[in-house]
Scaffold this active site. Structure first.
Site, PDB file in Angstrom:
ATOM      1  CB  SER A  48       1.931  -4.340  -8.912  1.00  0.00           C
ATOM      2  OG  SER A  48       0.929  -5.177  -8.378  1.00  0.00           O
ATOM      3  CG  ASP A 164       3.179  -6.381  -5.897  1.00  0.00           C
ATOM      4  OD1 ASP A 164       3.848  -5.342  -6.066  1.00  0.00           O
ATOM      5  OD2 ASP A 164       2.013  -6.495  -6.280  1.00  0.00           O
TER       6      ASP A 164
END
Length: 304
Positions: A48, A164
């Site tokens: 991320s 993610d």
């Protein structure tokens, strides 16, 4: 790169940069502090926001990224929001793409074109499998890793929809090991978050109220009533914190890093990216707190 005092081959050091949204600007301070103490990783693995900062380090543009994030204020941060009745996510991807081009890399830059090894982590939305990007277009690897559900639409890659990587591997220690690391320095941004209001509604109330009349919708954030239920962004932020905290604990227990750096950033909200100055400063401070342990570990003989 750390050199053993006996003159033996250098220990291969990896840096696992964890997820954590706005708290991730602390990775910049961590990297800078490590380098100032002569510690330069050979492998960078990010999840991320960790993939964002890791990519800027890989391309030698971390100073540019620092300048860019320090320039963000509340107004500039709000410009990245897409508050539309037809939204698929809350982030303006086109605007963020320009930011990535300016502060990370152009679209044609490849991971394998650099001297350091790099990998990012994403999640297959259909199977839940962990997907690693260690070659190919660098920005593609970043986009796949940062697509927080609800904030970004999923990214399509080879007939797979990716989101993610924090859903499966928030601090990618295992990726570092698989890429040949002897010593893994992990930066965990998810410690001590449970029970904290890191999704504070103030910023979001200010932003959404400005567009509420145009959309003809109620605010996305509940009024500041202590007895009211959490608003949308509070609920999303707290849910993400819970998921990432639990997964981080489990993954790091099964595959512990050699060194853990934990910046104290519980007061920074999910998307308070305008608080870069304090995040970077705490990243530096967290390295200084761990420096005796870091030096002790790196002085060990390399594995035979």
């Amino acid at each position: 790169m750390a050199i053993n005092q006996s003159g033996q081959p250098a220990i291969k050091i990896a840096l696992a940069l964890g997820s954590g949204s706005a708290r991730g600007w602390s990775h910049i301070g961590v990297i800078q502090a490590l380098e100032e103490h002569g510690i330069e990783p050979d492998i960078i693995c990010g999840c991320s926001v960790g993939a964002v900062v890791g990519a800027s380090y890989l391309t030698g543009k971390i100073a540019d990224l620092e300048t860019g994030v320090r320039s963000l204020n509340r107004f500039e941060t709000a410009k990245f929001l897409e508050l539309s009745s037809r939204r698929k996510g809350f982030i303006k991807k086109a605007r963020l793409h320009v930011f990535f081009n300016e502060h990370l890399a152009s679209d044609d830059v490849l991971i394998e074109d650099h001297s350091k090894a790099f990998a990012s982590v994403a999640t297959d939305l259909t199977t839940g499998r962990e997907i690693w990007f260690s070659k190919g277009p660098l920005l593609e690897a970043v986009w796949a890793s940062v697509s927080v559900p609800g904030l970004f639409p999923p990214i399509q890659h080879h007939q797979h929809w990716l989101v993610d990587g924090g859903l499966v591997n928030p601090v990618p220690v295992s990726v570092c090991r698989a890429m040949g690391a002897d010593v893994v320095i992990a930066v965990n941004l998810n410690g001590a978050l449970i029970g904290k209001h890191s999704g504070k509604p103030g910023f979001w109330r200010d932003t959404t109220d400005n567009v509420r009349a145009r959309l003809g919708k109620e605010s996305l954030v509940d009024n500041a009533n202590e007895n009211s239920s959490p608003g949308l962004f509070e609920a999303v932020a707290s849910s993400i914190n819970i998921v990432q905290d639990r997964i981080t604990r489990s993954r790091m227990a099964g595959d512990p890093p050699d060194i853990v750096i934990t910046p104290d950033l519980v007061d920074i909200g999910l998307l308070e990216f305008f608080r870069a100055e304090e995040a970077i400063a705490e990243g530096r401070a967290s390295v200084e707190r761990q420096l005796p342990e870091i030096r002790r570990i790196l002085a060990m003989e390399p594995p035979r």
